[in-house]
Design a protein around this motif. Structure first.
Motif, PDB file in Angstrom:
ATOM      1  N   ILE A  20       0.867  -1.183   0.000  1.00 14.42           N
ATOM      2  CA  ILE A  20       0.000   0.000   0.000  1.00 14.42           C
ATOM      3  C   ILE A  20       0.900   1.229   0.000  1.00 14.42           C
ATOM      4  CG2 ILE A  20      -1.833   1.274   1.195  1.00 14.42           C
ATOM      5  CD1 ILE A  20      -2.555  -1.404   2.604  1.00 14.42           C
ATOM      6  N   TYR A  21       0.667   2.112  -0.972  1.00 17.63           N
ATOM      7  CA  TYR A  21       1.476   3.317  -1.105  1.00 17.63           C
ATOM      8  C   TYR A  21       0.622   4.567  -0.920  1.00 17.63           C
ATOM      9  CZ  TYR A  21       5.101   0.451  -3.431  1.00 17.63           C
ATOM     10  OH  TYR A  21       6.050  -0.473  -3.747  1.00 17.63           O
ATOM     11  N   VAL A  22       1.233   5.584  -0.272  1.00 17.46           N
ATOM     12  CA  VAL A  22       0.646   6.921  -0.171  1.00 17.46           C
ATOM     13  C   VAL A  22       1.769   7.888  -0.536  1.00 17.46           C
ATOM     14  CG1 VAL A  22      -0.283   8.688   1.383  1.00 17.46           C
ATOM     15  CG2 VAL A  22      -1.033   6.320   1.625  1.00 17.46           C
ATOM     16  N   ALA A  23       1.451   8.874  -1.360  1.00 17.44           N
ATOM     17  CA  ALA A  23       2.451   9.873  -1.738  1.00 17.44           C
ATOM     18  C   ALA A  23       2.149  11.201  -1.054  1.00 17.44           C
ATOM     19  CB  ALA A  23       2.475  10.067  -3.250  1.00 17.44           C
ATOM     20  N   ILE A  24       3.231  11.910  -0.702  1.00 20.72           N
ATOM     21  CA  ILE A  24       3.153  13.271  -0.174  1.00 20.72           C
ATOM     22  C   ILE A  24       4.198  14.073  -0.927  1.00 20.72           C
ATOM     23  CG2 ILE A  24       3.389  14.782   1.836  1.00 20.72           C
ATOM     24  CD1 ILE A  24       2.890  12.354   3.608  1.00 20.72           C
ATOM     25  N   ARG A  25       3.750  15.182  -1.538  1.00 21.69           N
ATOM     26  CA  ARG A  25       4.649  16.033  -2.334  1.00 21.69           C
ATOM     27  C   ARG A  25       5.449  15.210  -3.340  1.00 21.69           C
ATOM     28  NH1 ARG A  25       6.835  20.075   2.359  1.00 21.69           N
ATOM     29  NH2 ARG A  25       5.034  21.437   2.385  1.00 21.69           N
ATOM     30  N   GLY A  26       4.792  14.202  -3.918  1.00 22.32           N
ATOM     31  CA  GLY A  26       5.436  13.420  -4.957  1.00 22.32           C
ATOM     32  C   GLY A  26       6.333  12.299  -4.474  1.00 22.32           C
ATOM     33  N   GLN A  27       6.594  12.220  -3.172  1.00 24.14           N
ATOM     34  CA  GLN A  27       7.382  11.128  -2.611  1.00 24.14           C
ATOM     35  C   GLN A  27       6.427  10.001  -2.238  1.00 24.14           C
ATOM     36  OE1 GLN A  27      10.874  10.791  -2.103  1.00 24.14           O
ATOM     37  NE2 GLN A  27      10.809  12.537  -3.488  1.00 24.14           N
ATOM     38  N   ILE A  28       6.725   8.788  -2.674  1.00 22.73           N
ATOM     39  CA  ILE A  28       5.863   7.641  -2.392  1.00 22.73           C
ATOM     40  C   ILE A  28       6.389   6.885  -1.182  1.00 22.73           C
ATOM     41  CG2 ILE A  28       4.901   5.487  -3.285  1.00 22.73           C
ATOM     42  CD1 ILE A  28       5.412   6.640  -6.140  1.00 22.73           C
ATOM     43  N   TYR A  29       5.481   6.644  -0.232  1.00 23.10           N
ATOM     44  CA  TYR A  29       5.806   5.908   0.987  1.00 23.10           C
ATOM     45  C   TYR A  29       5.071   4.575   0.996  1.00 23.10           C
ATOM     46  CZ  TYR A  29       7.515  10.450   2.489  1.00 23.10           C
ATOM     47  OH  TYR A  29       8.189  11.634   2.558  1.00 23.10           O
ATOM     48  N   ALA A  90       9.680   9.404   9.097  1.00 22.87           N
ATOM     49  CA  ALA A  90      10.184   8.682  10.264  1.00 22.87           C
ATOM     50  C   ALA A  90       9.598   7.272  10.363  1.00 22.87           C
ATOM     51  CB  ALA A  90       9.867   9.468  11.539  1.00 22.87           C
ATOM     52  N   LYS A  91       8.392   7.089   9.860  1.00 23.68           N
ATOM     53  CA  LYS A  91       7.662   5.843  10.094  1.00 23.68           C
ATOM     54  C   LYS A  91       7.666   4.861   8.925  1.00 23.68           C
ATOM     55  CE  LYS A  91       3.345   4.442  12.236  1.00 23.68           C
ATOM     56  NZ  LYS A  91       2.155   4.870  12.909  1.00 23.68           N
ATOM     57  N   TYR A  92       7.688   5.374   7.691  1.00 22.46           N
ATOM     58  CA  TYR A  92       7.514   4.523   6.524  1.00 22.46           C
ATOM     59  C   TYR A  92       8.662   4.694   5.529  1.00 22.46           C
ATOM     60  CZ  TYR A  92       2.691   4.441   8.246  1.00 22.46           C
ATOM     61  OH  TYR A  92       1.572   4.297   9.038  1.00 22.46           O
ATOM     62  N   PRO A  93       9.049   3.597   4.857  1.00 26.08           N
ATOM     63  CA  PRO A  93      10.120   3.718   3.854  1.00 26.08           C
ATOM     64  C   PRO A  93       9.656   4.458   2.597  1.00 26.08           C
ATOM     65  CG  PRO A  93       9.341   1.430   4.007  1.00 26.08           C
ATOM     66  CD  PRO A  93       8.602   2.225   5.054  1.00 26.08           C
ATOM     67  N   THR A  94      10.539   5.273   2.061  1.00 28.69           N
ATOM     68  CA  THR A  94      10.292   5.941   0.785  1.00 28.69           C
ATOM     69  C   THR A  94      10.658   4.945  -0.317  1.00 28.69           C
ATOM     70  OG1 THR A  94      10.925   8.045   1.748  1.00 28.69           O
ATOM     71  CG2 THR A  94      10.856   7.950  -0.635  1.00 28.69           C
ATOM     72  N   VAL A  95       9.739   4.756  -1.262  1.00 28.44           N
ATOM     73  CA  VAL A  95       9.982   3.749  -2.293  1.00 28.44           C
ATOM     74  C   VAL A  95      10.070   4.324  -3.699  1.00 28.44           C
ATOM     75  CG1 VAL A  95       9.036   1.834  -0.969  1.00 28.44           C
ATOM     76  CG2 VAL A  95       7.514   3.178  -2.431  1.00 28.44           C
ATOM     77  N   GLY A  96       9.801   5.619  -3.862  1.00 32.48           N
ATOM     78  CA  GLY A  96       9.877   6.205  -5.183  1.00 32.48           C
ATOM     79  C   GLY A  96       9.247   7.569  -5.253  1.00 32.48           C
ATOM     80  N   THR A  97       8.973   7.987  -6.488  1.00 34.00           N
ATOM     81  CA  THR A  97       8.367   9.288  -6.731  1.00 34.00           C
ATOM     82  C   THR A  97       7.219   9.154  -7.730  1.00 34.00           C
ATOM     83  OG1 THR A  97       9.936   9.757  -8.497  1.00 34.00           O
ATOM     84  CG2 THR A  97      10.510  10.582  -6.301  1.00 34.00           C
ATOM     85  N   VAL A  98       6.363  10.161  -7.714  1.00 34.74           N
ATOM     86  CA  VAL A  98       5.251  10.219  -8.666  1.00 34.74           C
ATOM     87  C   VAL A  98       5.751  10.979  -9.893  1.00 34.74           C
ATOM     88  CG1 VAL A  98       2.881  10.951  -9.082  1.00 34.74           C
ATOM     89  CG2 VAL A  98       3.550  10.191  -6.793  1.00 34.74           C
ATOM     90  N   ALA A  99       5.577  10.398 -11.061  1.00 39.39           N
ATOM     91  CA  ALA A  99       6.003  11.030 -12.316  1.00 39.39           C
ATOM     92  C   ALA A  99       5.271  12.353 -12.512  1.00 39.39           C
ATOM     93  CB  ALA A  99       5.717  10.101 -13.489  1.00 39.39           C
TER      94      ALA A  99
END
Length: 101
Positions: A20-29, A90-99
Motif C-alpha cells: 500500500i502506497y501513499v504519496a506526499i509532495r510526490g514522494q511515495i511511501y 520517520a515511520k515509513y520507507p520511501t519507495v519512489g516518486t510520482v512522475a
C-alpha cells in the motif's frame, strides 16, 4: 522507482499481494505496515494509492482534497503538511516518486 498517478492507484490496498502506497509532495511511501489505517475499511483508506498532499495539509478525508496541489494553502496548512511529511519519513520507507512532480 517512478510511478504515474494512474500506476500509483494500483497500490491502494485492494490487492493483498501488493504493498500500500501513499504519496506526499510526490514522494511515495510504503504504508503497508499501517494497513489497518490505509487498507480497505481503514480510516485513511481514501489516501491509499494517491498523492494525499492537499488532504493532509487540510486535515481532510474529502475525496476532492486527495490531490497533490498545494495552491492556495495557508501558512498554517503548509505547517501541518510539513508535520505529516516528517511523520511519514520517520515511520515509513520511501519507495519512489510520482512522475510529473
Amino acid at each position: 522507482m517512478e510511478l504515474t498517478p494512474q500506476q500509483l492507484k494500483n497500490y491502494d490496498g485492494t490487492d493483498p499481494s501488493k504493498p500500500i502506497y501513499v504519496a506526499i509532495r510526490g514522494q511515495i511511501y510504503d504504508v503497508t505496515a499501517g494497513k489497518s489505517f490505509y487498507g480497505p475499511g481503514g480510516d485513511y483508506h481514501v489516501f491509499a494509492g494517491k498523492d494525499a498532499t492537499r488532504a493532509l495539509a487540510k486535515m481532510s478525508k474529502d475525496e476532492n482534497d486527495v490531490v497533490p496541489s498545494v495552491d492556495g494553502l495557508s501558512e498554517k496548512e503548509i505547517g501541518v503538511l510539513n508535520d505529516w511529511e516528517k511523520k511519514f519519513q520517520a515511520k515509513y520507507p520511501t519507495v519512489g516518486t510520482v512522475a510529473g512532480n
